[in-house]
Design a protein around this motif. Structure first.
Motif, PDB file in Angstrom:
ATOM      1  N   GLU A  14      -0.563  -7.550 -12.747  1.00 40.29           N
ATOM      2  CA  GLU A  14       0.037  -6.318 -13.255  1.00 40.29           C
ATOM      3  C   GLU A  14      -1.001  -5.264 -13.641  1.00 40.29           C
ATOM      4  O   GLU A  14      -0.662  -4.096 -13.843  1.00 40.29           O
ATOM      5  CB  GLU A  14       0.910  -6.624 -14.473  1.00 40.29           C
ATOM      6  CG  GLU A  14       0.165  -7.097 -15.713  1.00 40.29           C
ATOM      7  CD  GLU A  14      -0.056  -8.596 -15.762  1.00 40.29           C
ATOM      8  OE1 GLU A  14      -0.502  -9.093 -16.817  1.00 40.29           O
ATOM      9  OE2 GLU A  14       0.213  -9.288 -14.759  1.00 40.29           O
ATOM     10  N   SER A  52      -7.867   4.229  -5.306  1.00 42.48           N
ATOM     11  CA  SER A  52      -7.872   4.019  -6.753  1.00 42.48           C
ATOM     12  C   SER A  52      -7.887   2.520  -7.052  1.00 42.48           C
ATOM     13  O   SER A  52      -7.609   1.686  -6.180  1.00 42.48           O
ATOM     14  CB  SER A  52      -6.629   4.654  -7.383  1.00 42.48           C
ATOM     15  OG  SER A  52      -5.465   3.917  -7.024  1.00 42.48           O
ATOM     16  N   ILE A  57      -1.393  -1.279 -12.102  1.00 39.54           N
ATOM     17  CA  ILE A  57      -0.318  -0.811 -11.223  1.00 39.54           C
ATOM     18  C   ILE A  57       0.782  -0.168 -12.060  1.00 39.54           C
ATOM     19  O   ILE A  57       0.967  -0.490 -13.237  1.00 39.54           O
ATOM     20  CB  ILE A  57       0.250  -1.941 -10.338  1.00 39.54           C
ATOM     21  CG1 ILE A  57       0.915  -3.036 -11.163  1.00 39.54           C
ATOM     22  CG2 ILE A  57      -0.841  -2.534  -9.466  1.00 39.54           C
ATOM     23  CD1 ILE A  57       1.596  -4.091 -10.319  1.00 39.54           C
ATOM     24  N   ASP A  58       1.525   0.741 -11.446  1.00 41.76           N
ATOM     25  CA  ASP A  58       2.557   1.474 -12.171  1.00 41.76           C
ATOM     26  C   ASP A  58       3.805   0.617 -12.366  1.00 41.76           C
ATOM     27  O   ASP A  58       3.943  -0.472 -11.793  1.00 41.76           O
ATOM     28  CB  ASP A  58       2.912   2.765 -11.423  1.00 41.76           C
ATOM     29  CG  ASP A  58       3.378   2.487 -10.008  1.00 41.76           C
ATOM     30  OD1 ASP A  58       4.504   1.988  -9.840  1.00 41.76           O
ATOM     31  OD2 ASP A  58       2.610   2.744  -9.057  1.00 41.76           O
ATOM     32  N   LEU A  59       4.730   1.121 -13.187  1.00 39.64           N
ATOM     33  CA  LEU A  59       5.917   0.340 -13.544  1.00 39.64           C
ATOM     34  C   LEU A  59       6.785   0.001 -12.340  1.00 39.64           C
ATOM     35  O   LEU A  59       7.309  -1.109 -12.228  1.00 39.64           O
ATOM     36  CB  LEU A  59       6.743   1.104 -14.587  1.00 39.64           C
ATOM     37  CG  LEU A  59       6.137   1.200 -15.985  1.00 39.64           C
ATOM     38  CD1 LEU A  59       6.984   2.090 -16.876  1.00 39.64           C
ATOM     39  CD2 LEU A  59       5.981  -0.172 -16.613  1.00 39.64           C
ATOM     40  N   TRP A  60       6.944   0.973 -11.404  1.00 39.74           N
ATOM     41  CA  TRP A  60       7.788   0.709 -10.226  1.00 39.74           C
ATOM     42  C   TRP A  60       7.168  -0.397  -9.381  1.00 39.74           C
ATOM     43  O   TRP A  60       7.863  -1.318  -8.937  1.00 39.74           O
ATOM     44  CB  TRP A  60       7.959   1.972  -9.388  1.00 39.74           C
ATOM     45  CG  TRP A  60       8.959   1.778  -8.288  1.00 39.74           C
ATOM     46  CD1 TRP A  60      10.295   2.006  -8.351  1.00 39.74           C
ATOM     47  CD2 TRP A  60       8.686   1.284  -6.970  1.00 39.74           C
ATOM     48  NE1 TRP A  60      10.876   1.682  -7.141  1.00 39.74           N
ATOM     49  CE2 TRP A  60       9.928   1.242  -6.280  1.00 39.74           C
ATOM     50  CE3 TRP A  60       7.532   0.872  -6.301  1.00 39.74           C
ATOM     51  CZ2 TRP A  60      10.028   0.810  -4.953  1.00 39.74           C
ATOM     52  CZ3 TRP A  60       7.629   0.427  -4.984  1.00 39.74           C
ATOM     53  CH2 TRP A  60       8.862   0.410  -4.326  1.00 39.74           C
ATOM     54  N   SER A  61       5.876  -0.308  -9.159  1.00 40.38           N
ATOM     55  CA  SER A  61       5.195  -1.322  -8.354  1.00 40.38           C
ATOM     56  C   SER A  61       5.224  -2.677  -9.049  1.00 40.38           C
ATOM     57  O   SER A  61       5.338  -3.717  -8.391  1.00 40.38           O
ATOM     58  CB  SER A  61       3.746  -0.908  -8.088  1.00 40.38           C
ATOM     59  OG  SER A  61       3.704   0.283  -7.323  1.00 40.38           O
ATOM     60  N   GLY A  64       8.063  -2.344 -18.370  1.00 40.35           N
ATOM     61  CA  GLY A  64       9.214  -1.955 -17.574  1.00 40.35           C
ATOM     62  C   GLY A  64      10.519  -2.283 -18.285  1.00 40.35           C
ATOM     63  O   GLY A  64      10.587  -2.932 -19.294  1.00 40.35           O
ATOM     64  N   ARG A  68      -3.183  -3.521  -5.395  1.00 43.63           N
ATOM     65  CA  ARG A  68      -1.946  -3.824  -4.670  1.00 43.63           C
ATOM     66  C   ARG A  68      -2.241  -4.297  -3.247  1.00 43.63           C
ATOM     67  O   ARG A  68      -1.579  -5.202  -2.736  1.00 43.63           O
ATOM     68  CB  ARG A  68      -1.038  -2.596  -4.667  1.00 43.63           C
ATOM     69  CG  ARG A  68      -0.334  -2.386  -5.996  1.00 43.63           C
ATOM     70  CD  ARG A  68       0.592  -1.208  -5.978  1.00 43.63           C
ATOM     71  NE  ARG A  68      -0.119   0.032  -6.243  1.00 43.63           N
ATOM     72  CZ  ARG A  68       0.429   1.227  -6.208  1.00 43.63           C
ATOM     73  NH1 ARG A  68       1.699   1.365  -5.879  1.00 43.63           N
ATOM     74  NH2 ARG A  68      -0.279   2.297  -6.482  1.00 43.63           N
ATOM     75  N   GLY A  89      -5.761   0.879  -8.822  1.00 44.88           N
ATOM     76  CA  GLY A  89      -4.410   0.352  -8.653  1.00 44.88           C
ATOM     77  C   GLY A  89      -4.047   0.142  -7.199  1.00 44.88           C
ATOM     78  O   GLY A  89      -3.401  -0.856  -6.846  1.00 44.88           O
ATOM     79  N   GLU A  90      -4.461   1.069  -6.331  1.00 46.01           N
ATOM     80  CA  GLU A  90      -4.193   0.923  -4.900  1.00 46.01           C
ATOM     81  C   GLU A  90      -4.917  -0.298  -4.332  1.00 46.01           C
ATOM     82  O   GLU A  90      -4.337  -1.098  -3.582  1.00 46.01           O
ATOM     83  CB  GLU A  90      -4.638   2.187  -4.155  1.00 46.01           C
ATOM     84  CG  GLU A  90      -3.753   3.390  -4.406  1.00 46.01           C
ATOM     85  CD  GLU A  90      -4.350   4.673  -3.848  1.00 46.01           C
ATOM     86  OE1 GLU A  90      -3.582   5.538  -3.414  1.00 46.01           O
ATOM     87  OE2 GLU A  90      -5.601   4.802  -3.846  1.00 46.01           O
TER      88      GLU A  90
END
Length: 237
Positions: A160, A134, A163-167, A237, A140, A136-137
């Protein structure tokens, strides 16, 4: 230290995008922010050597690198993470990280690098950098390759994005860790308040020019109060 002197860059049509920017990165972490279309990404590409300026100078630790392309700048210690990551069909994540690091990496180091961007090495280390990942992947993983470089100057264009909030939270922690414990400077293009909060310096770019620049404690309160409404930071976040 990165120093930019009267930098200009225009579209083929002649429209100026970067219009006389001069600044220094006086600190370990400099965040460049401002409105969309203001020239931030173009400035990042000029620093990395993806684009060549129309005029002006870019110096790294006093050395003029203006005429060097992205490969030559990489040899001088400049690393760049694109806003939209490049795909490398046929290469695995391990291959990319080891190419970035300049040699073989043990399993623990690979796990540490991918962990800093919120990925599990067991799931990703042997995966190919293809369209199967993806956006996002891929983003990262590209950030992990920049971290593997341990460069003199690392430039991140909106890390940013995608990417998801945790990452994102893990990424902020990683920037803090690099700023506090490792050598080299970071230049981050971002709208995110949490990244602005850990900066040493903030530069606000709008309409191809620096609108204001200075220490975080001087600039951020004005941004949060809406004094520079075109560059108000987003929360995440």
């Amino acid at each position: 230290m990165l120093e930019i002197k009267d930098l200009h860059w225009s579209l083929p049509s002649g429209e100026p995008i970067v219009n006389g920017i001069s600044c220094k990165t006086d600190g370990r972490l400099t965040v460049i922010t401002g409105p969309n279309g203001g020239g931030k990404t173009t400035l990042a590409k000029l620093i990395a050597g993806v684009e060549k300026p129309t005029s002006g100078q870019i110096l790294l630790d006093g050395e003029d690198i203006t005429a060097l392309d992205i490969t030559e700048r990489a040899k001088k210690g400049v690393a760049y993470a694109f806003q939209q990551p490049v795909r490398f069909k046929g290469l695995t994540v391990r291959d990319l990280l080891e190419l970035a690091a300049g040699g073989e990496l043990d399993h623990g180091t690979l796990c540490g690098l991918l962990g800093k961007v919120g990925l599990c090495a067991e799931e990703y280390i042997d995966r190919e950098m293809s369209s199967a990942l993806s956006g996002g992947e891929a983003k990262r993983i590209e950030i992990a390759t920049v971290l593997a470089r341990r460069a003199k100057l690392s430039v991140f264009d909106e890390p940013e994005a995608g990417i998801d909030l945790w990452s994102f939270s893990r990424l902020v922690e990683t920037f803090e860790e690099i700023r506090g414990n490792e050598s080299g400077e970071l230049v981050v293009i971002s709208h995110q308040e949490r990244i602005l909060q850990i900066a040493d310096n903030i530069i606000v770019v709008a309409d191809g020019k620096i609108r204001i620049a200075g220490k975080r404690e001087e600039i951020l309160p004005a941004l949060l109060q809406g004094e520079y409404t075109c560059a108000c930071p987003k929360r995440m976040g």
